[in-house]
Design a protein around this motif. Sequence first.
Motif, PDB file in Angstrom:
ATOM      1  N   LEU A  71      18.159  55.586  36.551  1.00 58.10           N
ATOM      2  CA  LEU A  71      16.763  55.152  36.567  1.00 58.10           C
ATOM      3  C   LEU A  71      16.344  54.881  38.006  1.00 58.10           C
ATOM      4  N   VAL A  72      15.125  55.234  38.322  1.00 57.43           N
ATOM      5  CA  VAL A  72      14.511  54.834  39.576  1.00 57.43           C
ATOM      6  C   VAL A  72      13.331  53.959  39.183  1.00 57.43           C
ATOM      7  N   VAL A  73      13.298  52.749  39.707  1.00 56.13           N
ATOM      8  CA  VAL A  73      12.283  51.787  39.304  1.00 56.13           C
ATOM      9  C   VAL A  73      11.865  50.949  40.509  1.00 56.13           C
ATOM     10  N   ALA A  74      10.610  50.543  40.522  1.00 56.35           N
ATOM     11  CA  ALA A  74      10.136  49.615  41.556  1.00 56.35           C
ATOM     12  C   ALA A  74      10.717  48.237  41.241  1.00 56.35           C
ATOM     13  N   GLU A  75      11.231  47.568  42.252  1.00 55.30           N
ATOM     14  CA  GLU A  75      11.857  46.265  42.041  1.00 55.30           C
ATOM     15  C   GLU A  75      10.882  45.255  41.441  1.00 55.30           C
ATOM     16  N   ASP A  76       9.610  45.313  41.821  1.00 55.35           N
ATOM     17  CA  ASP A  76       8.608  44.393  41.270  1.00 55.35           C
ATOM     18  C   ASP A  76       8.452  44.563  39.762  1.00 55.35           C
ATOM     19  N   ASP A  77       8.676  45.777  39.275  1.00 54.77           N
ATOM     20  CA  ASP A  77       8.545  46.020  37.842  1.00 54.77           C
ATOM     21  C   ASP A  77       9.601  45.282  37.027  1.00 54.77           C
ATOM     22  N   LEU A  78      10.672  44.872  37.664  1.00 54.89           N
ATOM     23  CA  LEU A  78      11.750  44.175  36.964  1.00 54.89           C
ATOM     24  C   LEU A  78      11.614  42.659  37.041  1.00 54.89           C
ATOM     25  N   SER A  79      10.693  42.171  37.845  1.00 55.75           N
ATOM     26  CA  SER A  79      10.592  40.726  38.074  1.00 55.75           C
ATOM     27  C   SER A  79      10.032  39.955  36.880  1.00 55.75           C
ATOM     28  N   HIS A  80       9.419  40.630  35.925  1.00 53.34           N
ATOM     29  CA  HIS A  80       8.836  39.926  34.789  1.00 53.34           C
ATOM     30  C   HIS A  80       9.846  39.642  33.675  1.00 53.34           C
ATOM     31  N   TYR A  81      11.047  40.199  33.785  1.00 53.19           N
ATOM     32  CA  TYR A  81      12.052  39.933  32.757  1.00 53.19           C
ATOM     33  C   TYR A  81      12.501  38.478  32.813  1.00 53.19           C
ATOM     34  N   ARG A  82      12.870  37.965  31.682  1.00 59.43           N
ATOM     35  CA  ARG A  82      13.228  36.553  31.563  1.00 59.43           C
ATOM     36  C   ARG A  82      14.463  36.217  32.392  1.00 59.43           C
ATOM     37  N   LYS A  83      14.447  35.030  32.970  1.00 63.81           N
ATOM     38  CA  LYS A  83      15.598  34.499  33.689  1.00 63.81           C
ATOM     39  C   LYS A  83      16.461  33.715  32.708  1.00 63.81           C
ATOM     40  N   VAL A  84      17.736  33.658  32.982  1.00 61.13           N
ATOM     41  CA  VAL A  84      18.643  32.860  32.158  1.00 61.13           C
ATOM     42  C   VAL A  84      18.542  31.413  32.626  1.00 61.13           C
ATOM     43  N   PRO A  85      18.156  30.494  31.739  1.00 61.97           N
ATOM     44  CA  PRO A  85      18.074  29.084  32.131  1.00 61.97           C
ATOM     45  C   PRO A  85      19.464  28.519  32.450  1.00 61.97           C
ATOM     46  N   GLY A  86      19.494  27.627  33.427  1.00 67.62           N
ATOM     47  CA  GLY A  86      20.752  27.007  33.829  1.00 67.62           C
ATOM     48  C   GLY A  86      21.467  26.324  32.679  1.00 67.62           C
ATOM     49  N   ARG A  87      20.703  25.733  31.759  1.00 69.47           N
ATOM     50  CA  ARG A  87      21.327  25.021  30.634  1.00 69.47           C
ATOM     51  C   ARG A  87      22.136  25.966  29.752  1.00 69.47           C
ATOM     52  N   LEU A  88      21.747  27.247  29.690  1.00 70.83           N
ATOM     53  CA  LEU A  88      22.513  28.213  28.903  1.00 70.83           C
ATOM     54  C   LEU A  88      23.778  28.651  29.630  1.00 70.83           C
ATOM     55  N   LEU A  89      23.697  28.730  30.950  1.00 73.00           N
ATOM     56  CA  LEU A  89      24.865  29.133  31.729  1.00 73.00           C
ATOM     57  C   LEU A  89      25.931  28.055  31.791  1.00 73.00           C
ATOM     58  N   GLU A  90      25.512  26.801  31.705  1.00 74.14           N
ATOM     59  CA  GLU A  90      26.457  25.689  31.843  1.00 74.14           C
ATOM     60  C   GLU A  90      27.628  25.784  30.875  1.00 74.14           C
ATOM     61  N   GLN A  91      27.378  26.267  29.671  1.00 73.65           N
ATOM     62  CA  GLN A  91      28.455  26.334  28.684  1.00 73.65           C
ATOM     63  C   GLN A  91      29.518  27.376  29.048  1.00 73.65           C
ATOM     64  N   TYR A  92      29.226  28.258  30.000  1.00 72.28           N
ATOM     65  CA  TYR A  92      30.167  29.298  30.394  1.00 72.28           C
ATOM     66  C   TYR A  92      30.840  29.027  31.738  1.00 72.28           C
ATOM     67  N   LEU A  93      30.492  27.923  32.371  1.00 67.31           N
ATOM     68  CA  LEU A  93      31.080  27.599  33.661  1.00 67.31           C
ATOM     69  C   LEU A  93      32.525  27.146  33.489  1.00 67.31           C
ATOM     70  N   PRO A  94      33.384  27.468  34.456  1.00 62.20           N
ATOM     71  CA  PRO A  94      34.747  26.933  34.412  1.00 62.20           C
ATOM     72  C   PRO A  94      34.696  25.405  34.478  1.00 62.20           C
ATOM     73  N   ASP A  95      35.688  24.742  33.924  1.00 56.21           N
ATOM     74  CA  ASP A  95      35.713  23.285  33.861  1.00 56.21           C
ATOM     75  C   ASP A  95      35.537  22.636  35.226  1.00 56.21           C
ATOM     76  N   ILE A  96      36.092  23.233  36.270  1.00 51.64           N
ATOM     77  CA  ILE A  96      36.007  22.639  37.606  1.00 51.64           C
ATOM     78  C   ILE A  96      34.543  22.605  38.070  1.00 51.64           C
ATOM     79  N   GLN A  97      33.779  23.648  37.772  1.00 53.45           N
ATOM     80  CA  GLN A  97      32.369  23.669  38.165  1.00 53.45           C
ATOM     81  C   GLN A  97      31.551  22.699  37.320  1.00 53.45           C
TER      82      GLN A  97
END
Length: 114
Positions: A71-97
Motif C-alpha cells: 500500500l502507498v498511503v499519505a501519512e495524514d490519512d492514517l492519523s484518524h485511526y484510534r489510539k490504544v489508551p494507556g489503561r488498556l496497555l497497562e495489563q500487558y506491561l511486564p511486572d517491572i514496568q
Amino acid sequence: MPRTAAETANILSNLYDENFANGSFEPFRISWPQLRSISAVTRLDDYFLKNIARELSGNERTLIPFDDFLLVVAEDDLSHYRKVPGRLLEQYLPDIQKAFLQNEDVPADEVEDE
C-alpha cells in the motif's frame, strides 16, 4: 538499468498525487511484480524497501508491505485511526514496568537495561 529507491519512491508519489489524491486521498495497492517492474530490479530486498519507505516519508507518504501487495498511503490519512489508551496497555506491561508506573520501590538489581 535499475532505478534507485529514490527514483522508485518518486514514481510512487507521482502515481499517488496524479491518480489518488483527488479530494478523498485514498491509499493505493501495487503488486510486488508491479513494483519490481517500475523499479527495474529483479528482487525487492528489505534494504531497497526500507529506502523506498524512507524516501516516501520525506513526501509524507508511507509504504506498507503485505504478503500479496503493498500500500502507498499519505501519512495524514492514517492519523484518524484510534489510539490504544494507556489503561488498556497497562495489563500487558511486564511486572517491572507496572511497578514503576505505580511508583513502587523496585530493587536496582531487578531493573533491566533497554
